[in-house]
Scaffold this active site. Structure first.
Site, PDB file in Angstrom:
ATOM      1  N   PHE A  77       0.862  -1.180   0.000  1.00  0.00           N
ATOM      2  CA  PHE A  77       0.000   0.000   0.000  1.00  0.00           C
ATOM      3  C   PHE A  77       0.898   1.228   0.000  1.00  0.00           C
ATOM      4  O   PHE A  77       1.538   1.541   0.999  1.00  0.00           O
ATOM      5  CB  PHE A  77      -0.943   0.049   1.198  1.00  0.00           C
ATOM      6  CG  PHE A  77      -1.851   1.254   1.147  1.00  0.00           C
ATOM      7  CD1 PHE A  77      -2.917   1.292   0.271  1.00  0.00           C
ATOM      8  CD2 PHE A  77      -1.607   2.358   1.945  1.00  0.00           C
ATOM      9  CE1 PHE A  77      -3.738   2.399   0.186  1.00  0.00           C
ATOM     10  CE2 PHE A  77      -2.424   3.485   1.870  1.00  0.00           C
ATOM     11  CZ  PHE A  77      -3.492   3.494   0.997  1.00  0.00           C
ATOM     12  N   ASP A 162       9.416   3.065   1.808  1.00  0.00           N
ATOM     13  CA  ASP A 162       8.232   3.871   2.082  1.00  0.00           C
ATOM     14  C   ASP A 162       7.970   3.818   3.589  1.00  0.00           C
ATOM     15  O   ASP A 162       7.396   2.861   4.102  1.00  0.00           O
ATOM     16  CB  ASP A 162       7.039   3.312   1.307  1.00  0.00           C
ATOM     17  CG  ASP A 162       5.759   4.113   1.528  1.00  0.00           C
ATOM     18  OD1 ASP A 162       5.725   4.935   2.463  1.00  0.00           O
ATOM     19  OD2 ASP A 162       4.783   3.887   0.784  1.00  0.00           O
ATOM     20  N   LYS A 191       2.506  11.561   6.923  1.00  0.00           N
ATOM     21  CA  LYS A 191       1.673  11.354   8.105  1.00  0.00           C
ATOM     22  C   LYS A 191       2.246  12.006   9.358  1.00  0.00           C
ATOM     23  O   LYS A 191       1.954  13.154   9.664  1.00  0.00           O
ATOM     24  CB  LYS A 191       1.420   9.862   8.325  1.00  0.00           C
ATOM     25  CG  LYS A 191       0.633   9.195   7.196  1.00  0.00           C
ATOM     26  CD  LYS A 191       0.233   7.785   7.555  1.00  0.00           C
ATOM     27  CE  LYS A 191      -0.388   7.026   6.394  1.00  0.00           C
ATOM     28  NZ  LYS A 191      -1.614   7.625   5.863  1.00  0.00           N
TER      29      LYS A 191
END
Length: 351
Positions: A77, A162, A191
């Site tokens: 993801f 990531d 985030k």
């Protein structure tokens, strides 16, 4: 942050921005990055990394134009933009959005043999999460990333990690790559970079990987805007000054042990690192979603993924008594479900 909001907020990097250089300095000092490119979201950071490694492959590696390949993992993801969903293995994220860009090879996560076998002369990068979050907090075998790092260095392949979900303290280290002493060629942050207050992400890399980018090759109108930089600088400062990383390591280990102590027939496994934890249920338990709803009514916010997995990502400031409170509520939810199911899997087996 408030002071910056009163002065200057959303101006493009083309104009005066007295926070950008300070943001670069803070983040570089903390992570050791040589080059930093600010963006607005995790997905934008991933797209940026794809462009960077392709251009590097063509100009410095000599890969034929249009032939660059990037290795990715199944159940990844990395966001929801077109390029990213194109190499997703989740049918829901792909359906109805094609045609997709090519140039990606998919392998199983955590399988070093599959990675080595997928490499071709045109492989420019390996894009991977240190821990697969959306897939259910899937942790690779010990030593996996150390081997990957050595192999990528030998083959001149850029290792792109990531860390949008795993980075900045979540796993009990500043970056999850530190658990194996790995230094990625490109690290992606988002985030937590703003403490959840404001959209900002960053692509961290070295001089060689970034060097092919020339003015006009890439950019983002509001990437690295003054307010975003000020918010990120404050978030980074409190992350260190308030010991959030150490707290994540301590309370995460304590929470995982607490959850393991209340296992019942519904639970297949508890796994996690730091405050990135998952409870995987057996299929016979009736799915994770109903547990998440029950926990929400008790004041415990969790998410369900892949039907049978409960993901738990507490704030990095969580205290010991709050961990105990949450574990008690989770144990109660599991116990109630067990009773409603006729004592769980034993009843299924006997039936």
């Amino acid at each position: 942050m408030v002071a910056q909001a009163r002065r200057l907020t959303l101006t493009s990097r083309a104009f005066r921005n007295d926070q950008l250089a300070l943001f670069y300095d803070d983040l570089a000092r903390l992570t050791g990055a040589h080059k930093i490119l600010p963006m607005n979201s995790g997905a934008e950071a991933v797209e940026t990394a794809i462009k960077i490694v392709r251009k590097w492959g063509y100009e410095l590696r000599g890969v034929p134009e249009g032939k660059a390949e990037i290795i990715v993992c199944a159940n990844n993801f990395h966001g929801r933009t077109i390029a990213i969903v194109g190499f997703s293995t989740d049918s829901q994220r792909r359906k109805g959005f094609g045609p997709f860009a090519d140039g990606f090879r998919t392998i199983p996560f955590g399988d070093f043999g599959a990675f080595a076998a997928a490499i071709t002369p045109n492989t420019v990068a390996f894009l991977v999460e240190p821990i697969q979050g959306e897939a259910g907090v899937i942790i690779p075998p010990p030593g996996y990333f150390a081997k990957i790092r050595r192999f990528c260095s030998e083959k001149q392949i850029a290792l792109v990690l990531d860390e949008v979900q795993t980075g900045l303290g979540r796993t009990g280290k500043l970056l999850a790559e530190e658990h194996e002493g790995v230094d990625a060629d490109v690290t992606l942050l988002g985030k937590a970079l703003s403490g959840g207050f404001y959209p900002i992400s960053a692509v961290l890399s070295n001089n060689e990987l970034m060097s092919p980018l020339k003015p006009g090759d890439h950019g983002s109108t509001f990437g690295g805007n003054p307010l975003a930089c000020a918010v990120a600088r404050a978030a980074l400062r409190v992350l260190i000054e308030e010991g959030m990383i150490e707290n994540a390591a301590e309370q995460g280990a304590y929470m995982k042990a607490g959850l393991e102590s209340v296992l019942n027939e519904e639970v297949k496994e508890v796994r996690g690192r730091g405050l990135m934890i998952a409870i995987e249920l057996y299929p016979e338990a009736g799915g994770a979603r109903r547990f998440c709803k029950a926990l929400a009514r008790q004041g415990v916010l969790t998410t369900n993924t892949h039907k049978h997995i409960i993901r738990i990502s507490p704030p990095l400031v969580i205290k010991r008594n709050e961990v105990n409170w949450a574990v008690d509520r989770i144990a109660e939810a599991l116990r109630n479900a067990n009773e409603q199911n006729g004592h769980g899997l034993d009843a299924v087996a006997k039936g």
